[in-house]
Scaffold this active site. Structure first.
Site, PDB file in Angstrom:
ATOM      1  N   GLU A 103       8.647 -16.725   3.100  1.00 30.23           N
ATOM      2  CA  GLU A 103       8.300 -17.874   2.252  1.00 30.23           C
ATOM      3  C   GLU A 103       9.127 -17.852   0.962  1.00 30.23           C
ATOM      4  O   GLU A 103       9.589 -18.885   0.479  1.00 30.23           O
ATOM      5  CB  GLU A 103       6.801 -17.866   1.946  1.00 30.23           C
ATOM      6  CG  GLU A 103       5.992 -18.153   3.211  1.00 30.23           C
ATOM      7  CD  GLU A 103       4.551 -18.566   2.967  1.00 30.23           C
ATOM      8  OE1 GLU A 103       3.947 -18.048   2.008  1.00 30.23           O
ATOM      9  OE2 GLU A 103       4.037 -19.405   3.729  1.00 30.23           O
ATOM     10  N   GLN A 142      -7.386 -16.689   4.262  1.00 30.83           N
ATOM     11  CA  GLN A 142      -8.287 -17.196   5.286  1.00 30.83           C
ATOM     12  C   GLN A 142      -9.516 -16.293   5.435  1.00 30.83           C
ATOM     13  O   GLN A 142     -10.653 -16.767   5.506  1.00 30.83           O
ATOM     14  CB  GLN A 142      -7.507 -17.256   6.598  1.00 30.83           C
ATOM     15  CG  GLN A 142      -8.155 -18.082   7.627  1.00 30.83           C
ATOM     16  CD  GLN A 142      -7.359 -18.155   8.927  1.00 30.83           C
ATOM     17  OE1 GLN A 142      -7.935 -18.493   9.917  1.00 30.83           O
ATOM     18  NE2 GLN A 142      -6.098 -17.847   8.935  1.00 30.83           N
ATOM     19  N   LYS A 165       1.209 -26.919   6.991  1.00 31.81           N
ATOM     20  CA  LYS A 165       1.065 -25.961   5.891  1.00 31.81           C
ATOM     21  C   LYS A 165       0.564 -26.686   4.631  1.00 31.81           C
ATOM     22  O   LYS A 165      -0.314 -26.202   3.916  1.00 31.81           O
ATOM     23  CB  LYS A 165       2.423 -25.284   5.643  1.00 31.81           C
ATOM     24  CG  LYS A 165       2.472 -24.350   4.474  1.00 31.81           C
ATOM     25  CD  LYS A 165       1.792 -23.048   4.774  1.00 31.81           C
ATOM     26  CE  LYS A 165       1.819 -22.132   3.569  1.00 31.81           C
ATOM     27  NZ  LYS A 165       0.833 -21.070   3.672  1.00 31.81           N
TER      28      LYS A 165
HETATM   29  P1  FAD Z   1      -6.769 -12.663  -5.141  1.00 32.03           P
HETATM   30  O1  FAD Z   1      -6.626 -14.068  -4.708  1.00 32.03           O
HETATM   31  O2  FAD Z   1      -5.560 -11.837  -5.356  1.00 32.03           O
HETATM   32  O3  FAD Z   1      -7.652 -12.660  -6.469  1.00 32.03           O
HETATM   33  C1  FAD Z   1      -7.938 -11.512  -7.210  1.00 32.03           C
HETATM   34  C2  FAD Z   1      -8.308 -11.958  -8.608  1.00 32.03           C
HETATM   35  O4  FAD Z   1      -8.742 -10.819  -9.341  1.00 32.03           O
HETATM   36  C3  FAD Z   1      -7.139 -12.569  -9.382  1.00 32.03           C
HETATM   37  O5  FAD Z   1      -7.568 -13.741 -10.043  1.00 32.03           O
HETATM   38  C4  FAD Z   1      -6.779 -11.483 -10.399  1.00 32.03           C
HETATM   39  O6  FAD Z   1      -6.267 -11.990 -11.619  1.00 32.03           O
HETATM   40  C5  FAD Z   1      -8.128 -10.834 -10.616  1.00 32.03           C
HETATM   41  N1  FAD Z   1      -8.048  -9.446 -11.074  1.00 32.03           N
HETATM   42  C6  FAD Z   1      -7.253  -8.460 -10.587  1.00 32.03           C
HETATM   43  N2  FAD Z   1      -7.463  -7.322 -11.271  1.00 32.03           N
HETATM   44  C7  FAD Z   1      -8.401  -7.599 -12.192  1.00 32.03           C
HETATM   45  C8  FAD Z   1      -9.052  -6.827 -13.189  1.00 32.03           C
HETATM   46  N3  FAD Z   1      -8.775  -5.531 -13.362  1.00 32.03           N
HETATM   47  N4  FAD Z   1      -9.975  -7.429 -13.970  1.00 32.03           N
HETATM   48  C9  FAD Z   1     -10.277  -8.742 -13.805  1.00 32.03           C
HETATM   49  N5  FAD Z   1      -9.705  -9.509 -12.882  1.00 32.03           N
HETATM   50  C10 FAD Z   1      -8.779  -8.954 -12.079  1.00 32.03           C
HETATM   51  N6  FAD Z   1      -3.016 -15.763   3.052  1.00 32.03           N
HETATM   52  C11 FAD Z   1      -3.313 -16.746   3.945  1.00 32.03           C
HETATM   53  O7  FAD Z   1      -4.357 -16.691   4.605  1.00 32.03           O
HETATM   54  N7  FAD Z   1      -2.460 -17.817   4.105  1.00 32.03           N
HETATM   55  C12 FAD Z   1      -1.322 -17.953   3.398  1.00 32.03           C
HETATM   56  O8  FAD Z   1      -0.582 -18.930   3.571  1.00 32.03           O
HETATM   57  C13 FAD Z   1      -0.978 -16.931   2.462  1.00 32.03           C
HETATM   58  N8  FAD Z   1       0.156 -17.031   1.730  1.00 32.03           N
HETATM   59  C14 FAD Z   1       0.455 -16.052   0.809  1.00 32.03           C
HETATM   60  C15 FAD Z   1       1.636 -16.187   0.060  1.00 32.03           C
HETATM   61  C16 FAD Z   1       1.965 -15.223  -0.872  1.00 32.03           C
HETATM   62  C17 FAD Z   1       3.224 -15.378  -1.672  1.00 32.03           C
HETATM   63  C18 FAD Z   1       1.100 -14.095  -1.055  1.00 32.03           C
HETATM   64  C19 FAD Z   1       1.439 -13.044  -2.079  1.00 32.03           C
HETATM   65  C20 FAD Z   1      -0.064 -13.958  -0.311  1.00 32.03           C
HETATM   66  C21 FAD Z   1      -0.397 -14.935   0.633  1.00 32.03           C
HETATM   67  N9  FAD Z   1      -1.566 -14.837   1.401  1.00 32.03           N
HETATM   68  C22 FAD Z   1      -1.878 -15.822   2.313  1.00 32.03           C
HETATM   69  C23 FAD Z   1      -2.535 -13.743   1.178  1.00 32.03           C
HETATM   70  C24 FAD Z   1      -3.641 -14.249   0.215  1.00 32.03           C
HETATM   71  O9  FAD Z   1      -3.070 -14.842  -0.917  1.00 32.03           O
HETATM   72  C25 FAD Z   1      -4.583 -13.142  -0.210  1.00 32.03           C
HETATM   73  O10 FAD Z   1      -5.098 -12.527   0.950  1.00 32.03           O
HETATM   74  C26 FAD Z   1      -5.727 -13.711  -1.052  1.00 32.03           C
HETATM   75  O11 FAD Z   1      -5.240 -14.163  -2.285  1.00 32.03           O
HETATM   76  C27 FAD Z   1      -6.824 -12.665  -1.260  1.00 32.03           C
HETATM   77  O12 FAD Z   1      -7.850 -13.222  -2.041  1.00 32.03           O
HETATM   78  P2  FAD Z   1      -8.681 -12.287  -3.026  1.00 32.03           P
HETATM   79  O13 FAD Z   1      -9.741 -13.144  -3.624  1.00 32.03           O
HETATM   80  O14 FAD Z   1      -9.091 -11.046  -2.327  1.00 32.03           O
HETATM   81  O15 FAD Z   1      -7.640 -11.832  -4.125  1.00 32.03           O
HETATM   82  P1  NAD Z   2       3.593  -7.524   5.393  1.00 28.68           P
HETATM   83  O1  NAD Z   2       3.046  -6.147   5.421  1.00 28.68           O
HETATM   84  O2  NAD Z   2       3.067  -8.507   6.375  1.00 28.68           O
HETATM   85  O3  NAD Z   2       5.187  -7.487   5.556  1.00 28.68           O
HETATM   86  C1  NAD Z   2       5.961  -6.566   4.844  1.00 28.68           C
HETATM   87  C2  NAD Z   2       7.305  -6.378   5.541  1.00 28.68           C
HETATM   88  O4  NAD Z   2       8.089  -5.471   4.755  1.00 28.68           O
HETATM   89  C3  NAD Z   2       7.169  -5.765   6.928  1.00 28.68           C
HETATM   90  O5  NAD Z   2       7.839  -6.594   7.875  1.00 28.68           O
HETATM   91  C4  NAD Z   2       7.821  -4.380   6.798  1.00 28.68           C
HETATM   92  O6  NAD Z   2       8.508  -3.975   7.962  1.00 28.68           O
HETATM   93  C5  NAD Z   2       8.778  -4.586   5.626  1.00 28.68           C
HETATM   94  N1  NAD Z   2       9.074  -3.342   4.885  1.00 28.68           N
HETATM   95  C6  NAD Z   2       8.215  -2.379   4.476  1.00 28.68           C
HETATM   96  N2  NAD Z   2       8.858  -1.406   3.797  1.00 28.68           N
HETATM   97  C7  NAD Z   2      10.172  -1.744   3.769  1.00 28.68           C
HETATM   98  C8  NAD Z   2      11.342  -1.164   3.194  1.00 28.68           C
HETATM   99  N3  NAD Z   2      11.319  -0.013   2.519  1.00 28.68           N
HETATM  100  N4  NAD Z   2      12.527  -1.802   3.339  1.00 28.68           N
HETATM  101  C9  NAD Z   2      12.592  -2.992   4.013  1.00 28.68           C
HETATM  102  N5  NAD Z   2      11.519  -3.584   4.579  1.00 28.68           N
HETATM  103  C10 NAD Z   2      10.314  -2.988   4.453  1.00 28.68           C
HETATM  104  O7  NAD Z   2       3.374  -8.017   3.878  1.00 28.68           O
HETATM  105  P2  NAD Z   2       3.451  -9.469   3.227  1.00 28.68           P
HETATM  106  O8  NAD Z   2       4.473 -10.310   3.879  1.00 28.68           O
HETATM  107  O9  NAD Z   2       3.522  -9.248   1.761  1.00 28.68           O
HETATM  108  O10 NAD Z   2       2.011 -10.085   3.574  1.00 28.68           O
HETATM  109  C11 NAD Z   2       0.817  -9.504   3.006  1.00 28.68           C
HETATM  110  C12 NAD Z   2      -0.410 -10.193   3.595  1.00 28.68           C
HETATM  111  O11 NAD Z   2      -0.447 -11.558   3.151  1.00 28.68           O
HETATM  112  C13 NAD Z   2      -0.395 -10.238   5.114  1.00 28.68           C
HETATM  113  O12 NAD Z   2      -1.706 -10.100   5.581  1.00 28.68           O
HETATM  114  C14 NAD Z   2       0.106 -11.631   5.419  1.00 28.68           C
HETATM  115  O13 NAD Z   2      -0.383 -12.138   6.660  1.00 28.68           O
HETATM  116  C15 NAD Z   2      -0.471 -12.429   4.262  1.00 28.68           C
HETATM  117  N6  NAD Z   2       0.394 -13.597   4.016  1.00 28.68           N
HETATM  118  C16 NAD Z   2       0.174 -14.688   4.783  1.00 28.68           C
HETATM  119  C17 NAD Z   2       0.992 -15.776   4.618  1.00 28.68           C
HETATM  120  C18 NAD Z   2       0.765 -16.992   5.478  1.00 28.68           C
HETATM  121  O14 NAD Z   2      -0.180 -17.000   6.282  1.00 28.68           O
HETATM  122  N7  NAD Z   2       1.559 -18.039   5.325  1.00 28.68           N
HETATM  123  C19 NAD Z   2       2.024 -15.765   3.673  1.00 28.68           C
HETATM  124  C20 NAD Z   2       2.227 -14.614   2.904  1.00 28.68           C
HETATM  125  C21 NAD Z   2       1.400 -13.522   3.103  1.00 28.68           C
END
Ligand code: FAD
Ligand code: NAD
Length: 401
Positions: free
Chosen positions: A169, A313, A372
């Site tokens: 992404e 999710q 998406k």
């Molecule tokens: P978070 O959403 O991370 O929330 C945690 C909260 O706690 C934050 O507001 C943070 O500021 C707060 N916090 C942290 N530490 C402290 C502290 N010490 N004191 C007070 N507050 C604190 N998942 C999907 O299902 N579909 C997707 O398309 C998808 N896309 C993603 C794209 C990216 C770039 C990334 C990084 C992740 C993606 N994920 C996706 C994974 C998803 O975002 C996470 O699984 C999700 O955000 C988890 O929700 P959460 O509530 O556990 O944590």
């Molecule tokens: P991930 O663990 O899914 O992928 C990390 C990747 O980094 C792996 O393919 C691994 O082989 C590679 N890697 C690890 N160590 C490495 C190294 N030293 N050098 C090179 N490559 C290395 O982690 P993520 O992509 O950050 O996703 C985290 C979570 O968030 C997952 O559960 C994912 O499904 C979720 N997520 C979902 C979406 C979506 O649904 N659109 C988008 C972003 C993240």
């Protein structure tokens, strides 16, 4: 009689949705609810890559928490949690304040997994929070500015580590965002190199081979240099060291090699497994009856060997059941066991391509990209109704940070 105190730690996907559900489920005066979050804003974690590449306005990604909750029903505290004392039933914040609870929800999300690789913590840029991705954007624009002074090509090499969903992404967004930024900063885009490094033999290695092929072709069309089956070994301020004696001169390594539970959970005096809080079928932390945990900092085993993945999710489905169970617990009613229903996954590769899987159906291309956007819009709808979608896309609001 004192009202029971419900305290929610973290206003990410899991925390904020639980607090909004509690606003609906609790009768007036039935309990005091406090939501504690590090920042005054909630950010859309699933779109953080857009902040990194500058392809979305800040207001689309980060939004003021007081505007999302009903402040008559939920007391919001901006504060950074440092620890929990389960015996005293108190949460401690960085500024020395403490907050007592009867029922606690720990939803503190994830942290970046660096695997102890030298230089990552110090020099790589993480996709962790709104602030950390804003730092990526600032780094990119700084490099474009400085390139004009010293013409050092390493400034125009942007490396994304990890070709999982986050990495892909981020790559898609960079490929769409950098040409515009180059134009704005008057730097020739032809000089820019976008590189991806993945330890597995391909990007999104856990997806069907047709989806891998499609994603690889899109990345190739974007002219992204791909190092597959190659691990990153070290990062310094001006280079990345890979396996096979490869060195890439760069000032910008964007790290997306996986996540782990927020390390704060280790300071809660609670059982910790695999760096997360293990929960029972009712989402209560093991061996407790008044402490719940959901999202990326909790460990829910879907069977004996496998835990649910750290995804939005999962966090959102857990939030729904968790809110009901907190209310049931304080009313002395029966709790509901959590069951996860996987609805599919879709990852964007820029605005016009995406790849996904829903049940046995593989999605790709423009249709997947549209799906998406529908998924993201549905979350906003859940969070703040149609008015939030309109405000996020067309409104003018105070830019956070
Ligand atoms: P978070 O959403 O991370 O929330 C945690 C909260 O706690 C934050 O507001 C943070 O500021 C707060 N916090 C942290 N530490 C402290 C502290 N010490 N004191 C007070 N507050 C604190 N998942 C999907 O299902 N579909 C997707 O398309 C998808 N896309 C993603 C794209 C990216 C770039 C990334 C990084 C992740 C993606 N994920 C996706 C994974 C998803 O975002 C996470 O699984 C999700 O955000 C988890 O929700 P959460 O509530 O556990 O944590
Ligand atoms: P991930 O663990 O899914 O992928 C990390 C990747 O980094 C792996 O393919 C691994 O082989 C590679 N890697 C690890 N160590 C490495 C190294 N030293 N050098 C090179 N490559 C290395 O982690 P993520 O992509 O950050 O996703 C985290 C979570 O968030 C997952 O559960 C994912 O499904 C979720 N997520 C979902 C979406 C979506 O649904 N659109 C988008 C972003 C993240």
């Amino acid at each position: 009689m004192n009202k029971p105190k419900i305290v929610i730690l973290g206003a990410g996907y899991g925390g904020i949705i639980t607090s909004k559900k509690l606003e609906k489920l609790l009768k007036s005066g039935e309990a005091d609810v406090t939501l504690i979050n590090k920042h005054e804003y909630h950010y859309i974690t699933t779109q953080l890559h857009k902040t990194g590449a500058g392809t979305a306005a800040d207001r689309q990604i980060a939004m003021e928490i007081p505007e999302l909750i009903n402040e008559q029903k939920t007391n919001f505290i901006k504060g950074s949690v440092t620890s929990v004392d389960v015996k005293k039933q108190a949460v401690y914040l960085e500024d020395g304040e403490s907050v007592e609870y009867d029922y606690l929800l720990i939803a503190l999300g994830f942290d970046i997994e660096t695997f102890g690789i030298p230089g990552i913590k110090e020099h790589a840029f993480a996709i962790r929070s709104f602030r950390s991705t804003k730092a990526i954007y600032n780094q990119i624009t700084r490099q474009l500015t400085q390139y004009k002074e010293d013409k050092d090509p390493s400034r125009l090499t942007f490396v994304v580590a990890g070709g999982g969903f986050t990495g892909v992404e981020m790559l898609g967004e960079l490929a769409e965002g950098l040409p515009k930024l180059c134009k704005k900063y008057d730097v020739p885009y032809e000089e820019v190199k976008i590189v991806t490094v993945e330890a597995a033999p391909s990007v999104i290695p856990f997806f069907p081979k047709e989806s891998i092929q499609y994603t690889t072709e899109v990345l190739e069309k974007f002219n992204i240099n791909m190092y597959m089956s190659t691990k990153i070994l070290e990062c310094t301020p001006d280079k990345v060291v890979l396996e096979n004696n490869i060195e890439i001169p760069t000032r910008t390594l964007i790290w997306s090699c996986g996540v782990k539970g927020n390390p704060i959970v280790q300071n809660c005096g609670l059982p910790v497994e695999k760096g997360k809080l293990p929960v029972d079928p009712y989402l209560r932390v093991k061996d407790t009856n008044n402490i719940f945990s959901i999202g990326d900092c909790s460990l829910f085993m879907k069977d004996e060997k496998n835990a649910l993945p750290p995804t939005a999710q999962v966090a959102l489905q857990e939030a729904d059941v968790c809110a009901k169970n907190i209310v049931a617990a304080l009313r002395g009613e029966t709790l509901k066991a959590f069951e996860y229903h996987h609805k599919g996954s879709v990852a964007s590769i820029g605005n016009f391509a995406a790849v996904g899987k829903v049940g046995n159906f593989r999605l790709s291309g423009l249709f997947a990209a549209f799906m998406k956007q529908v998924i993201e819009a549905r979350y906003l709808l859940n969070l703040g109704g149609p008015s939030l979608i309109i405000k996020q896309h067309f409104g003018v609001s105070k830019e956070p940070v």
